[in-house]
Design a protein around this motif. Sequence first.
Motif, PDB file in Angstrom:
ATOM      1  N   GLY A 138      59.051  72.836  54.588  1.00 34.77           N
ATOM      2  CA  GLY A 138      57.973  73.031  53.631  1.00 34.77           C
ATOM      3  C   GLY A 138      58.279  74.176  52.697  1.00 34.77           C
ATOM      4  N   GLN A 139      57.589  74.176  51.575  1.00 31.24           N
ATOM      5  CA  GLN A 139      57.811  75.211  50.581  1.00 31.24           C
ATOM      6  C   GLN A 139      56.514  75.569  49.897  1.00 31.24           C
ATOM      7  OE1 GLN A 139      60.319  77.192  49.529  1.00 31.24           O
ATOM      8  NE2 GLN A 139      58.718  78.073  48.277  1.00 31.24           N
ATOM      9  N   ARG A 140      56.237  76.840  49.837  1.00 29.77           N
ATOM     10  CA  ARG A 140      55.106  77.333  49.071  1.00 29.77           C
ATOM     11  C   ARG A 140      55.674  78.096  47.886  1.00 29.77           C
ATOM     12  NH1 ARG A 140      50.735  81.860  50.729  1.00 29.77           N
ATOM     13  NH2 ARG A 140      49.636  81.820  48.743  1.00 29.77           N
ATOM     14  N   ILE A 141      55.356  77.654  46.698  1.00 33.02           N
ATOM     15  CA  ILE A 141      55.866  78.302  45.492  1.00 33.02           C
ATOM     16  C   ILE A 141      55.025  79.546  45.226  1.00 33.02           C
ATOM     17  CG2 ILE A 141      56.355  78.005  43.051  1.00 33.02           C
ATOM     18  CD1 ILE A 141      57.850  75.803  44.262  1.00 33.02           C
ATOM     19  N   GLU A 142      55.615  80.719  45.416  1.00 33.60           N
ATOM     20  CA  GLU A 142      54.893  81.976  45.250  1.00 33.60           C
ATOM     21  C   GLU A 142      55.233  82.692  43.961  1.00 33.60           C
ATOM     22  OE1 GLU A 142      55.355  84.446  48.660  1.00 33.60           O
ATOM     23  OE2 GLU A 142      54.589  82.926  50.027  1.00 33.60           O
ATOM     24  N   SER A 143      56.179  82.180  43.221  1.00 36.09           N
ATOM     25  CA  SER A 143      56.611  82.866  42.014  1.00 36.09           C
ATOM     26  C   SER A 143      57.057  81.844  40.978  1.00 36.09           C
ATOM     27  CB  SER A 143      57.779  83.795  42.351  1.00 36.09           C
ATOM     28  OG  SER A 143      58.452  84.189  41.186  1.00 36.09           O
ATOM     29  N   PRO A 144      56.813  82.100  39.696  1.00 43.08           N
ATOM     30  CA  PRO A 144      57.302  81.175  38.665  1.00 43.08           C
ATOM     31  C   PRO A 144      58.821  81.180  38.563  1.00 43.08           C
ATOM     32  CG  PRO A 144      56.300  83.121  37.657  1.00 43.08           C
ATOM     33  CD  PRO A 144      56.041  83.202  39.139  1.00 43.08           C
ATOM     34  N   LEU A 145      59.462  82.158  39.175  1.00 40.70           N
ATOM     35  CA  LEU A 145      60.928  82.205  39.126  1.00 40.70           C
ATOM     36  C   LEU A 145      61.559  81.109  39.977  1.00 40.70           C
ATOM     37  CD1 LEU A 145      61.470  86.055  39.292  1.00 40.70           C
ATOM     38  CD2 LEU A 145      61.509  84.573  37.283  1.00 40.70           C
ATOM     39  N   ILE A 146      60.871  80.657  41.008  1.00 37.79           N
ATOM     40  CA  ILE A 146      61.436  79.630  41.890  1.00 37.79           C
ATOM     41  C   ILE A 146      61.677  78.327  41.139  1.00 37.79           C
ATOM     42  CG2 ILE A 146      61.012  78.220  43.946  1.00 37.79           C
ATOM     43  CD1 ILE A 146      59.684  80.756  45.155  1.00 37.79           C
ATOM     44  N   PRO A 147      60.661  77.757  40.445  1.00 40.90           N
ATOM     45  CA  PRO A 147      60.950  76.534  39.706  1.00 40.90           C
ATOM     46  C   PRO A 147      62.004  76.735  38.619  1.00 40.90           C
ATOM     47  CG  PRO A 147      58.592  77.064  39.591  1.00 40.90           C
ATOM     48  CD  PRO A 147      59.256  78.100  40.414  1.00 40.90           C
ATOM     49  N   LEU A 148      62.019  77.918  38.014  1.00 39.25           N
ATOM     50  CA  LEU A 148      63.042  78.174  36.991  1.00 39.25           C
ATOM     51  C   LEU A 148      64.437  78.170  37.601  1.00 39.25           C
ATOM     52  CD1 LEU A 148      61.267  80.951  34.885  1.00 39.25           C
ATOM     53  CD2 LEU A 148      61.644  78.556  34.264  1.00 39.25           C
ATOM     54  N   ALA A 149      64.582  78.793  38.773  1.00 37.25           N
ATOM     55  CA  ALA A 149      65.877  78.808  39.452  1.00 37.25           C
ATOM     56  C   ALA A 149      66.283  77.391  39.873  1.00 37.25           C
ATOM     57  CB  ALA A 149      65.830  79.727  40.667  1.00 37.25           C
ATOM     58  N   MET A 150      65.320  76.626  40.386  1.00 35.23           N
ATOM     59  CA  MET A 150      65.629  75.251  40.797  1.00 35.23           C
ATOM     60  C   MET A 150      65.981  74.395  39.580  1.00 35.23           C
ATOM     61  SD  MET A 150      62.770  74.762  43.776  1.00 35.23           S
ATOM     62  CE  MET A 150      63.343  73.159  44.313  1.00 35.23           C
ATOM     63  N   GLY A 151      65.270  74.600  38.471  1.00 32.32           N
ATOM     64  CA  GLY A 151      65.576  73.867  37.245  1.00 32.32           C
ATOM     65  C   GLY A 151      66.950  74.207  36.714  1.00 32.32           C
ATOM     66  N   ALA A 152      67.323  75.482  36.785  1.00 34.10           N
ATOM     67  CA  ALA A 152      68.637  75.918  36.307  1.00 34.10           C
ATOM     68  C   ALA A 152      69.763  75.285  37.114  1.00 34.10           C
ATOM     69  CB  ALA A 152      68.742  77.442  36.362  1.00 34.10           C
ATOM     70  N   ARG A 153      69.489  74.982  38.369  1.00 36.78           N
ATOM     71  CA  ARG A 153      70.507  74.343  39.223  1.00 36.78           C
ATOM     72  C   ARG A 153      70.464  72.830  39.113  1.00 36.78           C
ATOM     73  NH1 ARG A 153      71.523  76.624  44.933  1.00 36.78           N
ATOM     74  NH2 ARG A 153      73.271  75.245  44.626  1.00 36.78           N
ATOM     75  N   GLN A 158      62.740  67.800  33.984  1.00 40.60           N
ATOM     76  CA  GLN A 158      61.963  68.594  33.033  1.00 40.60           C
ATOM     77  C   GLN A 158      60.470  68.472  33.320  1.00 40.60           C
ATOM     78  OE1 GLN A 158      63.888  70.858  31.940  1.00 40.60           O
ATOM     79  NE2 GLN A 158      63.341  70.697  29.799  1.00 40.60           N
ATOM     80  N   GLY A 159      60.000  67.267  33.656  1.00 42.42           N
ATOM     81  CA  GLY A 159      58.586  67.065  33.963  1.00 42.42           C
ATOM     82  C   GLY A 159      58.148  67.853  35.184  1.00 42.42           C
ATOM     83  N   GLU A 160      58.976  67.834  36.238  1.00 44.24           N
ATOM     84  CA  GLU A 160      58.658  68.604  37.448  1.00 44.24           C
ATOM     85  C   GLU A 160      58.655  70.098  37.148  1.00 44.24           C
ATOM     86  OE1 GLU A 160      60.548  65.929  41.042  1.00 44.24           O
ATOM     87  OE2 GLU A 160      61.911  66.984  39.686  1.00 44.24           O
ATOM     88  N   LEU A 161      59.618  70.534  36.356  1.00 49.26           N
ATOM     89  CA  LEU A 161      59.710  71.941  35.998  1.00 49.26           C
ATOM     90  C   LEU A 161      58.462  72.394  35.246  1.00 49.26           C
ATOM     91  CD1 LEU A 161      61.398  74.516  35.965  1.00 49.26           C
ATOM     92  CD2 LEU A 161      62.522  73.672  33.921  1.00 49.26           C
ATOM     93  N   HIS A 162      58.023  71.597  34.262  1.00 54.40           N
ATOM     94  CA  HIS A 162      56.830  71.956  33.501  1.00 54.40           C
ATOM     95  C   HIS A 162      55.581  71.926  34.376  1.00 54.40           C
ATOM     96  CE1 HIS A 162      58.871  72.343  29.736  1.00 54.40           C
ATOM     97  NE2 HIS A 162      59.326  71.120  29.782  1.00 54.40           N
ATOM     98  N   ALA A 163      55.474  70.952  35.287  1.00 57.43           N
ATOM     99  CA  ALA A 163      54.304  70.866  36.168  1.00 57.43           C
ATOM    100  C   ALA A 163      54.236  72.082  37.101  1.00 57.43           C
ATOM    101  CB  ALA A 163      54.343  69.579  36.982  1.00 57.43           C
ATOM    102  N   LEU A 164      55.375  72.473  37.664  1.00 55.74           N
ATOM    103  CA  LEU A 164      55.402  73.636  38.556  1.00 55.74           C
ATOM    104  C   LEU A 164      55.119  74.924  37.801  1.00 55.74           C
ATOM    105  CD1 LEU A 164      58.387  72.764  40.893  1.00 55.74           C
ATOM    106  CD2 LEU A 164      55.979  72.920  41.520  1.00 55.74           C
ATOM    107  N   ALA A 165      55.637  75.032  36.585  1.00 52.14           N
ATOM    108  CA  ALA A 165      55.400  76.233  35.795  1.00 52.14           C
ATOM    109  C   ALA A 165      53.909  76.374  35.452  1.00 52.14           C
ATOM    110  CB  ALA A 165      56.239  76.207  34.533  1.00 52.14           C
ATOM    111  N   ARG A 166      53.199  75.242  35.361  1.00 49.41           N
ATOM    112  CA  ARG A 166      51.758  75.266  35.076  1.00 49.41           C
ATOM    113  C   ARG A 166      50.935  75.407  36.349  1.00 49.41           C
ATOM    114  NH1 ARG A 166      53.278  70.822  32.058  1.00 49.41           N
ATOM    115  NH2 ARG A 166      52.231  69.477  33.548  1.00 49.41           N
ATOM    116  N   GLY A 167      51.574  75.504  37.503  1.00 47.13           N
ATOM    117  CA  GLY A 167      50.829  75.670  38.747  1.00 47.13           C
ATOM    118  C   GLY A 167      50.630  74.376  39.508  1.00 47.13           C
TER     119      GLY A 167
END
Length: 169
Positions: A138-153, A158-167
């Motif tokens: 399981g994963q709890r996203i506690e920081s906006p940096l996590i989706p950015l790091a996952m997106g960079a890799r 892009q849709g998942e990245l934008h959805a996670l960045a919006r919470g």
Amino acid sequence: ALDVVDRCLHAAGHEPRVLNRDRTDVYWGSCFGNARHLNNGMRVESSRLAADFVDYIGGDDKLLSALRASFERRFKGSAHDRVGEMASTIPARIATFFKLRGRTIAMESADATSFVALEAAMLALRLGEADAAVVASGQRIESPLIPLAMGARGLLSQGELHALARGGT
């Protein structure tokens, strides 16, 4: 996690009471879950170091209180410090709930955590160290940096990245 494990056991055709509880391991993977653990550890350890420092320089209780308050603000406390938020409590709680007495193992391996947990469980089964294994992650996203790091890799669209960045989840 308890609900997911319960549904998985039933979907796999295993009622928890049928498993050999003494030889059923629980593997839990949590990705990017270290920040809270490190903060808790730093907060607790910084309090001890502040006391050592004040004692070393011959300071007073006022200085010690000020240092501890500063560390408390920096590392923020939690009602579950050092125990309740440790990843290892999750497989322990799963094992306790289902009365499984095999090994309980928590692991973290960035984006490969689920695969590492599954590989560890398969190895234990192959070696005869366990008769059954419950593997969950399981994963709890506690920081906006996590989706950015996952997106960079390239691990998120892009849709998942934008959805996670919006919470979103």
